[in-house]
Write a protein that holds these residues in place. Sequence first.
Motif, mmCIF file in Angstrom:
data_model
loop_
_atom_site.group_PDB
_atom_site.id
_atom_site.type_symbol
_atom_site.label_atom_id
_atom_site.label_comp_id
_atom_site.label_asym_id
_atom_site.label_seq_id
_atom_site.Cartn_x
_atom_site.Cartn_y
_atom_site.Cartn_z
ATOM 1 N N ILE A 22 0.859 -1.192 0.000
ATOM 2 C CA ILE A 22 0.000 0.000 0.000
ATOM 3 C C ILE A 22 0.891 1.237 0.000
ATOM 4 O O ILE A 22 1.663 1.454 0.939
ATOM 5 N N VAL A 27 9.534 3.899 -0.939
ATOM 6 C CA VAL A 27 9.626 2.721 -0.057
ATOM 7 C C VAL A 27 8.801 1.568 -0.620
ATOM 8 O O VAL A 27 9.288 0.434 -0.752
ATOM 9 N N LEU A 47 -0.932 -0.629 -4.419
ATOM 10 C CA LEU A 47 -2.148 0.195 -4.452
ATOM 11 C C LEU A 47 -1.802 1.616 -4.037
ATOM 12 O O LEU A 47 -1.225 1.828 -2.971
ATOM 13 N N LYS A 59 7.704 14.698 -4.877
ATOM 14 C CA LYS A 59 7.543 16.121 -4.540
ATOM 15 C C LYS A 59 8.796 16.697 -3.872
ATOM 16 O O LYS A 59 8.801 17.856 -3.482
ATOM 17 N N ASN A 60 9.798 15.872 -3.647
ATOM 18 C CA ASN A 60 10.920 16.305 -2.794
ATOM 19 C C ASN A 60 11.962 17.115 -3.563
ATOM 20 O O ASN A 60 11.803 17.418 -4.744
ATOM 21 N N LEU A 202 -7.602 3.999 -3.172
ATOM 22 C CA LEU A 202 -7.410 4.362 -1.757
ATOM 23 C C LEU A 202 -7.779 3.171 -0.868
ATOM 24 O O LEU A 202 -8.925 2.708 -0.901
ATOM 25 N N ASN A 232 3.704 6.017 4.749
ATOM 26 C CA ASN A 232 4.459 7.093 5.390
ATOM 27 C C ASN A 232 3.603 8.063 6.205
ATOM 28 O O ASN A 232 3.062 7.667 7.234
ATOM 29 N N PHE A 234 0.735 9.002 6.064
ATOM 30 C CA PHE A 234 -0.677 8.620 6.192
ATOM 31 C C PHE A 234 -0.838 7.321 6.987
ATOM 32 O O PHE A 234 -1.932 6.752 7.020
ATOM 33 N N VAL A 362 14.500 9.897 0.376
ATOM 34 C CA VAL A 362 15.246 9.698 -0.876
ATOM 35 C C VAL A 362 16.490 8.883 -0.533
ATOM 36 O O VAL A 362 16.866 7.946 -1.227
HETATM 37 C C1 LIG Z 1 9.433 19.092 -0.013
HETATM 38 C C2 LIG Z 1 10.185 17.846 0.351
HETATM 39 C C3 LIG Z 1 11.561 17.771 0.164
HETATM 40 C C4 LIG Z 1 12.248 16.613 0.489
HETATM 41 N N1 LIG Z 1 13.570 16.533 0.179
HETATM 42 C C5 LIG Z 1 14.231 15.379 0.429
HETATM 43 C C6 LIG Z 1 15.574 15.245 0.055
HETATM 44 O O1 LIG Z 1 16.132 16.139 -0.581
HETATM 45 N N2 LIG Z 1 16.261 14.123 0.393
HETATM 46 C C7 LIG Z 1 15.641 13.106 1.079
HETATM 47 O O2 LIG Z 1 16.294 12.115 1.400
HETATM 48 N N3 LIG Z 1 14.343 13.178 1.377
HETATM 49 C C8 LIG Z 1 13.622 14.278 1.072
HETATM 50 N N4 LIG Z 1 12.309 14.372 1.380
HETATM 51 C C9 LIG Z 1 11.670 13.230 2.049
HETATM 52 C C10 LIG Z 1 11.351 12.095 1.085
HETATM 53 O O3 LIG Z 1 10.747 12.584 -0.083
HETATM 54 C C11 LIG Z 1 10.416 11.115 1.799
HETATM 55 O O4 LIG Z 1 11.016 10.721 3.024
HETATM 56 C C12 LIG Z 1 10.165 9.869 0.969
HETATM 57 O O5 LIG Z 1 9.673 10.215 -0.308
HETATM 58 C C13 LIG Z 1 9.169 8.969 1.674
HETATM 59 O O6 LIG Z 1 8.885 7.886 0.841
HETATM 60 P P1 LIG Z 1 7.720 6.894 1.216
HETATM 61 O O7 LIG Z 1 7.618 5.913 0.135
HETATM 62 O O8 LIG Z 1 7.903 6.412 2.616
HETATM 63 O O9 LIG Z 1 6.423 7.807 1.315
HETATM 64 P P2 LIG Z 1 5.583 8.583 0.214
HETATM 65 O O10 LIG Z 1 6.373 8.980 -0.948
HETATM 66 O O11 LIG Z 1 4.839 9.638 0.927
HETATM 67 O O12 LIG Z 1 4.594 7.458 -0.307
HETATM 68 C C14 LIG Z 1 3.474 7.028 0.403
HETATM 69 C C15 LIG Z 1 2.360 6.833 -0.617
HETATM 70 O O13 LIG Z 1 1.248 6.196 0.016
HETATM 71 C C16 LIG Z 1 0.080 6.682 -0.608
HETATM 72 N N5 LIG Z 1 -1.024 6.428 0.316
HETATM 73 C C17 LIG Z 1 -1.223 6.974 1.524
HETATM 74 N N6 LIG Z 1 -2.314 6.436 2.107
HETATM 75 C C18 LIG Z 1 -2.807 5.533 1.218
HETATM 76 C C19 LIG Z 1 -3.921 4.646 1.257
HETATM 77 N N7 LIG Z 1 -4.727 4.572 2.323
HETATM 78 N N8 LIG Z 1 -4.162 3.853 0.187
HETATM 79 C C20 LIG Z 1 -3.331 3.900 -0.884
HETATM 80 N N9 LIG Z 1 -2.253 4.721 -0.966
HETATM 81 C C21 LIG Z 1 -1.995 5.516 0.077
HETATM 82 C C22 LIG Z 1 0.377 8.166 -0.808
HETATM 83 O O14 LIG Z 1 -0.437 8.714 -1.795
HETATM 84 C C23 LIG Z 1 1.844 8.151 -1.189
HETATM 85 O O15 LIG Z 1 2.057 8.164 -2.569
HETATM 86 C C24 LIG Z 1 11.567 15.508 1.063
HETATM 87 C C25 LIG Z 1 10.197 15.579 1.241
HETATM 88 C C26 LIG Z 1 9.493 16.723 0.885
HETATM 89 C C27 LIG Z 1 7.995 16.776 1.070
#
Ligand SMILES: Cc1cc2nc3c(=O)[nH]c(=O)nc-3n(C[C@H](O)[C@H](O)[C@H](O)COP(=O)(O)OP(=O)(O)OC[C@H]3O[C@@H](n4cnc5c(N)ncnc54)[C@H](O)[C@@H]3O)c2cc1C
Length: 378
Positions: A22, A27, A47, A59-60, A202, A232, A234, A362
């Motif tokens: 999910i 990640v 999903l 978005k980072n 979702l 993450n 959410f 990242v």
């Molecule tokens: C502005 C900004 C700048 C950043 N700059 C850096 C950087 O330069 N270097 C760095 O290391 N990190 C950076 N980060 C942090 C990094 O981007 C995040 O730590 C990383 O992307 C997290 O990855 P993730 O897969 O855990 O989460 P996410 O990318 O948030 O993915 C989680 C996904 O789950 C989906 N989701 C949530 N709930 C549900 C649900 N119920 N059902 C289905 N889907 C769902 C969401 O839509 C989302 O796409 C930055 C973040 C931001 C916002």
Amino acid sequence: MSNLFSYWEQKSFLSGFDVIIIGSGIVGLSASLYLKLKQPSLKIGVLESGFLPAGASTKNAGFTCFGSISELEIELESGSENEVLNRIDMRWRGLEKLRKNLGDSAICFEQNGGYELFKNKEADFAHHCIDRIPWFNSFLKPVIRKHDIYAVSSDKIAESGMKGIFKIIKNKYEGQIDTGKMMSALLSRVQGLGVNVFNNCLVQKIDNASDYKNIITNQGVFKSRSIIVATNAFAKNLIPELDVTPGRGQVLITAPIKDLKIKGAFHYNRGYTYFRNIDDRILLGGGRNLDFKGEETHEPGVTPIIQNELEKLLYETIIPRQKPKIEYRWSGVMGFGKDLSPIIKQISPGVFCAVRCNGMGVAMGSILGEQVADMIHI
Ligand SMILES: Cc1cc2nc3c(=O)[nH]c(=O)nc-3n(C[C@H](O)[C@H](O)[C@H](O)COP(=O)(O)OP(=O)(O)OC[C@H]3O[C@@H](n4cnc5c(N)ncnc54)[C@H](O)[C@@H]3O)c2cc1C
């Protein structure tokens, strides 16, 4: 809703999954990549609630960073040396893994260095951080395996054309990528291996009463033997007991700038503000510290309090002789917690989670995905 699906759709698209992940951020997709490479026969679905990933991964700022001295000092205030070193290790190995998985050219990796800025009014703090350089160089050596990671960079102040800067500390092993290209390459890679990625899907509830778990979504009910929650910021929506708080990050990008001298990944104010060059433009973001409460939200959006401060820094300090238009503004949402380490654990039989990158996903996302995937045994 699920009754409207054909027999074929039910059989081939919604059921029979070995693993459903999910969240299609870095990640979730890294977990799917690792599982497919390890066991190609697995049927894996991802999903994603957004039309595109709707959290942080697309978005980072695209910094490939593992910590400036002032940021690491803050980490050492709340955690042991061992914990801090473990996180640096995850970031460093995560970055190596990301580069190996996708290739430097696909993600536009450039090792231009990371630069921590200290303004003229921060002379004492700058001296403190500079005095700590030898300590940090030897502290990081066991995990980064390099000499002289940090050094004072006197040339960079004049070379960059910035105004009011007292000192700069360079980390020569930090770099930058093109975030969009990275996520697009990761998505293509996993889809090429046969992972099914479903967008606009979702997840509302996980029902893990039986061997095959039901994953209830706005599109229908999926069935899978195992589940990885990689949502993450959410995460609490599906697993309320987790300590994960949303933290929005705002960003802007200028129009192209003639003879742009800014090159590299810059950190300011203990990492709360950051900027870099991209395609002859400046990307500038952060400022969450100006309004912690207001930015503790899942809602996308930009606010004057933060955007105005970013623009002030841009026009007064970063490029004092130019005033390009701001062409893009956006936000993304990160997952934070009191503990600065990510949560990777089993929630219940067959249900696992890997969340809370604390704004460093990242860097550590590829390793986090791999670690949670390794907990699954099918
Ligand atoms: C502005 C900004 C700048 C950043 N700059 C850096 C950087 O330069 N270097 C760095 O290391 N990190 C950076 N980060 C942090 C990094 O981007 C995040 O730590 C990383 O992307 C997290 O990855 P993730 O897969 O855990 O989460 P996410 O990318 O948030 O993915 C989680 C996904 O789950 C989906 N989701 C949530 N709930 C549900 C649900 N119920 N059902 C289905 N889907 C769902 C969401 O839509 C989302 O796409 C930055 C973040 C931001 C916002």
